[in-house]
Design a protein around this motif. Sequence first.
Motif, short mmCIF file in Angstrom:
data_model
loop_
_atom_site.label_atom_id
_atom_site.label_comp_id
_atom_site.label_asym_id
_atom_site.label_seq_id
_atom_site.Cartn_x
_atom_site.Cartn_y
_atom_site.Cartn_z
N GLU A 52 -17.21 2.34 2.64
CA GLU A 52 -15.93 2.18 1.96
C GLU A 52 -15.60 0.73 1.60
O GLU A 52 -14.43 0.37 1.50
CB GLU A 52 -14.80 2.81 2.78
N GLU A 53 -16.62 -0.10 1.39
CA GLU A 53 -16.35 -1.45 0.88
C GLU A 53 -15.87 -1.41 -0.57
O GLU A 53 -15.01 -2.18 -0.96
CB GLU A 53 -17.60 -2.34 0.98
N MET A 54 -16.46 -0.51 -1.36
CA MET A 54 -15.96 -0.38 -2.73
C MET A 54 -14.64 0.39 -2.69
O MET A 54 -14.35 1.10 -1.72
CB MET A 54 -16.98 0.32 -3.62
N SER A 55 -13.86 0.25 -3.73
CA SER A 55 -12.58 0.96 -3.79
C SER A 55 -12.77 2.39 -4.28
O SER A 55 -13.78 2.72 -4.92
CB SER A 55 -11.62 0.22 -4.73
N PHE A 56 -11.77 3.22 -4.00
CA PHE A 56 -11.82 4.58 -4.54
C PHE A 56 -11.83 4.56 -6.06
O PHE A 56 -12.48 5.39 -6.70
CB PHE A 56 -10.65 5.42 -4.03
N LEU A 57 -11.11 3.62 -6.68
CA LEU A 57 -11.07 3.54 -8.14
C LEU A 57 -12.46 3.26 -8.72
O LEU A 57 -12.81 3.80 -9.78
CB LEU A 57 -10.09 2.47 -8.59
N GLY B 294 -13.04 9.44 3.29
CA GLY B 294 -11.86 9.80 2.50
C GLY B 294 -11.19 8.64 1.81
O GLY B 294 -10.21 8.82 1.10
N TYR B 295 -11.69 7.41 2.06
CA TYR B 295 -11.09 6.20 1.50
C TYR B 295 -9.62 6.07 1.91
O TYR B 295 -8.81 5.51 1.19
CB TYR B 295 -11.27 6.13 -0.01
N SER B 296 -9.31 6.59 3.07
CA SER B 296 -7.98 6.48 3.68
C SER B 296 -8.06 7.16 5.03
O SER B 296 -8.94 7.99 5.27
CB SER B 296 -6.91 7.15 2.82
N ARG B 297 -7.11 6.83 5.91
CA ARG B 297 -6.99 7.54 7.18
C ARG B 297 -5.79 8.48 7.14
O ARG B 297 -5.46 9.11 8.15
CB ARG B 297 -6.83 6.55 8.35
N ASP B 298 -5.16 8.57 5.96
CA ASP B 298 -3.95 9.38 5.79
C ASP B 298 -4.29 10.65 5.02
O ASP B 298 -4.91 10.59 3.95
CB ASP B 298 -2.89 8.56 5.05
N ILE C 2 -5.93 11.20 1.19
CA ILE C 2 -7.22 11.87 1.02
C ILE C 2 -7.08 13.07 0.09
O ILE C 2 -7.90 13.29 -0.80
CB ILE C 2 -7.80 12.30 2.38
N ALA C 3 -6.01 13.84 0.28
CA ALA C 3 -5.77 14.99 -0.60
C ALA C 3 -5.59 14.55 -2.04
O ALA C 3 -6.08 15.20 -2.97
CB ALA C 3 -4.55 15.78 -0.12
N ASN C 4 -4.91 13.44 -2.25
CA ASN C 4 -4.75 12.91 -3.61
C ASN C 4 -6.08 12.48 -4.21
O ASN C 4 -6.33 12.68 -5.41
CB ASN C 4 -3.77 11.74 -3.61
N HIS C 5 -6.95 11.91 -3.39
CA HIS C 5 -8.29 11.55 -3.87
C HIS C 5 -9.06 12.81 -4.27
O HIS C 5 -9.75 12.83 -5.30
CB HIS C 5 -9.05 10.80 -2.78
N GLU D 159 -4.92 19.05 8.12
CA GLU D 159 -3.80 18.59 7.29
C GLU D 159 -4.19 18.56 5.81
O GLU D 159 -3.41 18.96 4.94
CB GLU D 159 -3.35 17.21 7.75
N VAL D 160 -5.39 18.09 5.53
CA VAL D 160 -5.87 18.02 4.15
C VAL D 160 -5.99 19.42 3.55
O VAL D 160 -5.55 19.67 2.42
CB VAL D 160 -7.22 17.28 4.07
#
Length: 251
Positions: free
Chosen positions: A52-57, A81-85, A89-92, A129-130
């Motif tokens: 996850e060094e690169m961004s989700f974008l 998931g590029y997040s711990r939330d 993650i669901a938005n991704h 949760e996801v």
Amino acid sequence: MDFTNLHQDHKPLLIANVWDVASAKIAEELNFQALGTSSSAIASLLGYQDGEEMSFLELHYMVKRIACCSNLPLSVDLESGYSRDSKDIANHLKALKDLGVVGVNLEDSIVAKKRSLVEAERFSNLISEVTKILRKENIEIFLNIRTDTFLLNIPNKLEETKRRIQLYEQAGANGIFVPGIEELSDIKEVVDCSKLPINVMCMPNLPDFDVLSGLGVKRISMGNFIFEDMYQQFKLRTAEILNQQSFKSLF
């Protein structure tokens, strides 16, 4: 046949792990049934380390280009998931679904200087949760949940793998990915402990595909090994050109 049903065929689904449009087109020409991105390969292509060094974008852009240029079902390695939330993650996942992506890998380890496992109950709660968010919004995407117990060679890895599989199955996983597993007896135990399709990955001592099929494996991944081999071949060929001071070796 849709992506979920491809995991129920009598032969394992061999995923072509790709990193750009060119590799995806080659896989399509070779009649692969489905594509999966390699996060490690894409990260390397962009000058990053895996983890996850690169961004989700940046990942999203690469996936968009691949999805635009291939008709094959595409699964995306989303790392952790590029997040711990769970909402992030669901938005991704929704953003990837909008590109036509049919599945993702989510892994139960994170990289902070070195890779380490997330506590099993915590990660299974995150998956739960996801999946609740996705169900609420009527979004269908194949969640291939990766456990890195074998990859990290933790103590009592087989028993811990089976424990995590049960938790992830209850949380809403659609498939289970166990990279690093190689031994016949270990693979058999993992397959037998779950009703979900089991995914294994290219390893030096991984049994051949017919043997894996006989063990009940339903999905086989290439990881980033072909990507690494390709650049090793590039290095060797380029060194040959330098040494010979000629392009004849190319032809």
